[in-house]
Design a protein around this motif. Structure first.
Motif, PDB file in Angstrom:
ATOM      1  N   VAL A  14      32.754  46.189  24.896  1.00 50.67           N
ATOM      2  CA  VAL A  14      33.934  46.983  24.558  1.00 50.67           C
ATOM      3  C   VAL A  14      33.938  48.295  25.342  1.00 50.67           C
ATOM      4  O   VAL A  14      34.983  48.733  25.831  1.00 50.67           O
ATOM      5  CB  VAL A  14      33.991  47.229  23.031  1.00 50.67           C
ATOM      6  N   THR A  15      32.776  48.903  25.507  1.00 51.22           N
ATOM      7  CA  THR A  15      32.690  50.133  26.304  1.00 51.22           C
ATOM      8  C   THR A  15      33.092  49.881  27.753  1.00 51.22           C
ATOM      9  O   THR A  15      33.828  50.683  28.352  1.00 51.22           O
ATOM     10  CB  THR A  15      31.261  50.701  26.239  1.00 51.22           C
ATOM     11  N   ALA A  16      32.626  48.771  28.322  1.00 48.49           N
ATOM     12  CA  ALA A  16      32.979  48.451  29.709  1.00 48.49           C
ATOM     13  C   ALA A  16      34.479  48.194  29.851  1.00 48.49           C
ATOM     14  O   ALA A  16      35.101  48.614  30.835  1.00 48.49           O
ATOM     15  CB  ALA A  16      32.185  47.236  30.173  1.00 48.49           C
ATOM     16  N   VAL A  17      35.080  47.530  28.877  1.00 48.39           N
ATOM     17  CA  VAL A  17      36.523  47.266  28.934  1.00 48.39           C
ATOM     18  C   VAL A  17      37.305  48.572  28.823  1.00 48.39           C
ATOM     19  O   VAL A  17      38.279  48.791  29.563  1.00 48.39           O
ATOM     20  CB  VAL A  17      36.932  46.266  27.833  1.00 48.39           C
ATOM     21  N   GLY A  22      40.559  52.805  31.267  1.00 47.04           N
ATOM     22  CA  GLY A  22      40.697  54.208  31.623  1.00 47.04           C
ATOM     23  C   GLY A  22      40.839  54.407  33.123  1.00 47.04           C
ATOM     24  O   GLY A  22      41.650  55.222  33.577  1.00 47.04           O
ATOM     25  N   ALA A  23      40.059  53.644  33.896  1.00 44.76           N
ATOM     26  CA  ALA A  23      40.165  53.740  35.357  1.00 44.76           C
ATOM     27  C   ALA A  23      41.538  53.264  35.830  1.00 44.76           C
ATOM     28  O   ALA A  23      42.158  53.883  36.698  1.00 44.76           O
ATOM     29  CB  ALA A  23      39.060  52.930  36.015  1.00 44.76           C
ATOM     30  N   MET A  24      42.021  52.171  35.255  1.00 43.46           N
ATOM     31  CA  MET A  24      43.333  51.649  35.643  1.00 43.46           C
ATOM     32  C   MET A  24      44.456  52.615  35.270  1.00 43.46           C
ATOM     33  O   MET A  24      45.382  52.832  36.067  1.00 43.46           O
ATOM     34  CB  MET A  24      43.564  50.280  34.997  1.00 43.46           C
ATOM     35  N   ASN A  35      59.231  54.600  41.965  1.00 40.58           N
ATOM     36  CA  ASN A  35      59.989  53.406  41.585  1.00 40.58           C
ATOM     37  C   ASN A  35      59.208  52.508  40.616  1.00 40.58           C
ATOM     38  O   ASN A  35      59.596  51.364  40.390  1.00 40.58           O
ATOM     39  CB  ASN A  35      60.389  52.607  42.826  1.00 40.58           C
ATOM     40  N   GLY A  36      58.142  53.006  40.040  1.00 42.20           N
ATOM     41  CA  GLY A  36      57.358  52.226  39.089  1.00 42.20           C
ATOM     42  C   GLY A  36      56.276  51.390  39.740  1.00 42.20           C
ATOM     43  O   GLY A  36      55.555  50.676  39.057  1.00 42.20           O
ATOM     44  N   GLY A  37      56.151  51.477  41.049  1.00 39.91           N
ATOM     45  CA  GLY A  37      55.122  50.724  41.765  1.00 39.91           C
ATOM     46  C   GLY A  37      53.863  51.554  41.936  1.00 39.91           C
ATOM     47  O   GLY A  37      53.648  52.561  41.267  1.00 39.91           O
ATOM     48  N   LEU A  38      53.052  51.123  42.863  1.00 41.05           N
ATOM     49  CA  LEU A  38      51.787  51.801  43.140  1.00 41.05           C
ATOM     50  C   LEU A  38      51.722  52.079  44.633  1.00 41.05           C
ATOM     51  O   LEU A  38      52.077  51.228  45.448  1.00 41.05           O
ATOM     52  CB  LEU A  38      50.620  50.898  42.711  1.00 41.05           C
ATOM     53  N   GLN A  44      44.600  50.206  46.823  1.00 35.10           N
ATOM     54  CA  GLN A  44      43.218  50.048  47.286  1.00 35.10           C
ATOM     55  C   GLN A  44      42.223  50.504  46.222  1.00 35.10           C
ATOM     56  O   GLN A  44      41.194  49.860  46.000  1.00 35.10           O
ATOM     57  CB  GLN A  44      43.009  50.846  48.570  1.00 35.10           C
ATOM     58  N   LEU A  45      42.533  51.605  45.556  1.00 38.37           N
ATOM     59  CA  LEU A  45      41.654  52.075  44.488  1.00 38.37           C
ATOM     60  C   LEU A  45      41.621  51.096  43.317  1.00 38.37           C
ATOM     61  O   LEU A  45      40.576  50.888  42.697  1.00 38.37           O
ATOM     62  CB  LEU A  45      42.094  53.451  44.001  1.00 38.37           C
ATOM     63  N   LEU A  46      42.764  50.487  43.019  1.00 32.56           N
ATOM     64  CA  LEU A  46      42.812  49.522  41.927  1.00 32.56           C
ATOM     65  C   LEU A  46      41.976  48.288  42.249  1.00 32.56           C
ATOM     66  O   LEU A  46      41.241  47.783  41.399  1.00 32.56           O
ATOM     67  CB  LEU A  46      44.257  49.126  41.625  1.00 32.56           C
ATOM     68  N   VAL A  47      42.055  47.808  43.476  1.00 30.19           N
ATOM     69  CA  VAL A  47      41.214  46.678  43.895  1.00 30.19           C
ATOM     70  C   VAL A  47      39.738  47.073  43.824  1.00 30.19           C
ATOM     71  O   VAL A  47      38.893  46.303  43.357  1.00 30.19           O
ATOM     72  CB  VAL A  47      41.599  46.201  45.315  1.00 30.19           C
ATOM     73  N   GLY A  48      39.421  48.281  44.254  1.00 32.90           N
ATOM     74  CA  GLY A  48      38.042  48.760  44.158  1.00 32.90           C
ATOM     75  C   GLY A  48      37.570  48.858  42.716  1.00 32.90           C
ATOM     76  O   GLY A  48      36.419  48.540  42.403  1.00 32.90           O
ATOM     77  N   ALA A  49      38.462  49.279  41.822  1.00 29.44           N
ATOM     78  CA  ALA A  49      38.101  49.363  40.399  1.00 29.44           C
ATOM     79  C   ALA A  49      37.859  47.975  39.821  1.00 29.44           C
ATOM     80  O   ALA A  49      36.931  47.784  39.020  1.00 29.44           O
ATOM     81  CB  ALA A  49      39.199  50.077  39.621  1.00 29.44           C
ATOM     82  N   ILE A  50      38.650  46.998  40.217  1.00 28.19           N
ATOM     83  CA  ILE A  50      38.456  45.626  39.728  1.00 28.19           C
ATOM     84  C   ILE A  50      37.138  45.060  40.242  1.00 28.19           C
ATOM     85  O   ILE A  50      36.369  44.454  39.488  1.00 28.19           O
ATOM     86  CB  ILE A  50      39.654  44.741  40.123  1.00 28.19           C
ATOM     87  N   VAL A  51      36.848  45.268  41.514  1.00 26.22           N
ATOM     88  CA  VAL A  51      35.576  44.794  42.071  1.00 26.22           C
ATOM     89  C   VAL A  51      34.403  45.521  41.402  1.00 26.22           C
ATOM     90  O   VAL A  51      33.392  44.904  41.053  1.00 26.22           O
ATOM     91  CB  VAL A  51      35.553  44.986  43.609  1.00 26.22           C
ATOM     92  N   GLY A  52      34.547  46.817  41.199  1.00 23.15           N
ATOM     93  CA  GLY A  52      33.506  47.572  40.513  1.00 23.15           C
ATOM     94  C   GLY A  52      33.289  47.090  39.088  1.00 23.15           C
ATOM     95  O   GLY A  52      32.152  47.026  38.607  1.00 23.15           O
ATOM     96  N   PHE A  53      34.370  46.706  38.410  1.00 26.65           N
ATOM     97  CA  PHE A  53      34.271  46.179  37.056  1.00 26.65           C
ATOM     98  C   PHE A  53      33.495  44.859  37.045  1.00 26.65           C
ATOM     99  O   PHE A  53      32.643  44.639  36.180  1.00 26.65           O
ATOM    100  CB  PHE A  53      35.677  45.976  36.489  1.00 26.65           C
ATOM    101  N   ILE A  54      33.760  44.008  38.010  1.00 22.34           N
ATOM    102  CA  ILE A  54      33.046  42.731  38.103  1.00 22.34           C
ATOM    103  C   ILE A  54      31.559  42.969  38.365  1.00 22.34           C
ATOM    104  O   ILE A  54      30.694  42.363  37.737  1.00 22.34           O
ATOM    105  CB  ILE A  54      33.676  41.840  39.194  1.00 22.34           C
ATOM    106  N   VAL A  55      31.257  43.873  39.292  1.00 20.56           N
ATOM    107  CA  VAL A  55      29.855  44.188  39.594  1.00 20.56           C
ATOM    108  C   VAL A  55      29.174  44.824  38.380  1.00 20.56           C
ATOM    109  O   VAL A  55      28.025  44.497  38.049  1.00 20.56           O
ATOM    110  CB  VAL A  55      29.766  45.097  40.837  1.00 20.56           C
ATOM    111  N   LEU A  56      29.888  45.722  37.694  1.00 18.81           N
ATOM    112  CA  LEU A  56      29.335  46.374  36.513  1.00 18.81           C
ATOM    113  C   LEU A  56      29.005  45.356  35.425  1.00 18.81           C
ATOM    114  O   LEU A  56      27.916  45.380  34.849  1.00 18.81           O
ATOM    115  CB  LEU A  56      30.318  47.411  35.974  1.00 18.81           C
ATOM    116  N   LEU A  57      29.927  44.445  35.149  1.00 17.28           N
ATOM    117  CA  LEU A  57      29.673  43.461  34.101  1.00 17.28           C
ATOM    118  C   LEU A  57      28.558  42.495  34.484  1.00 17.28           C
ATOM    119  O   LEU A  57      27.799  42.054  33.621  1.00 17.28           O
ATOM    120  CB  LEU A  57      30.949  42.701  33.760  1.00 17.28           C
ATOM    121  N   THR A  58      28.438  42.191  35.763  1.00 15.19           N
ATOM    122  CA  THR A  58      27.332  41.346  36.209  1.00 15.19           C
ATOM    123  C   THR A  58      25.999  42.060  35.985  1.00 15.19           C
ATOM    124  O   THR A  58      25.050  41.474  35.462  1.00 15.19           O
ATOM    125  CB  THR A  58      27.499  40.984  37.690  1.00 15.19           C
TER     126      THR A  58
END
Length: 87
Positions: A14-17, A22-24, A35-38, A44-58
């Motif tokens: 739950v802490t990791a989620v 929070g990062a997202m 316009n509501g986009g990114l 690029q930061l969002l992709v890095g956060a997702i990859v970091g999340f995968i590495v963190l959970l591993t």
């Protein structure tokens, strides 16, 4: 009643989620376009956060496996030549 090991796993997950959410939210609020986009940098930061999340959970999963491993549960392979790998 929830066992101690299961409670530790739940709290860590739950802490990791919440950290990922929070990062997202932080990336979205800092790099959100009008316009509501990114913006491209935010993407690029969002992709890095997702990859970091995968590495963190591993890493957390491997660490929990070592920390919560009970030597008396029969999962140890010491002294059993049939359970050893071929490497």
């Amino acid at each position: 009643m929830v066992e101690r090991e299961q409670l530790i796993e739940i709290v860590v997950a739950v802490t990791a989620v919440f950290l990922m959410l929070g990062a997202m939210i932080g990336i979205g609020s800092q790099y959100g376009a009008t316009n509501g986009g990114l913006s491209p940098e935010g993407g690029q930061l969002l992709v890095g956060a997702i990859v970091g999340f995968i590495v963190l959970l591993t890493a957390v999963g491997v660490a929990l496996a070592y920390v919560l491993n009970d030597p008396d549960d029969g999962l140890e392979t010491d002294g059993d030549p049939d359970a050893q790998g071929s490497f």
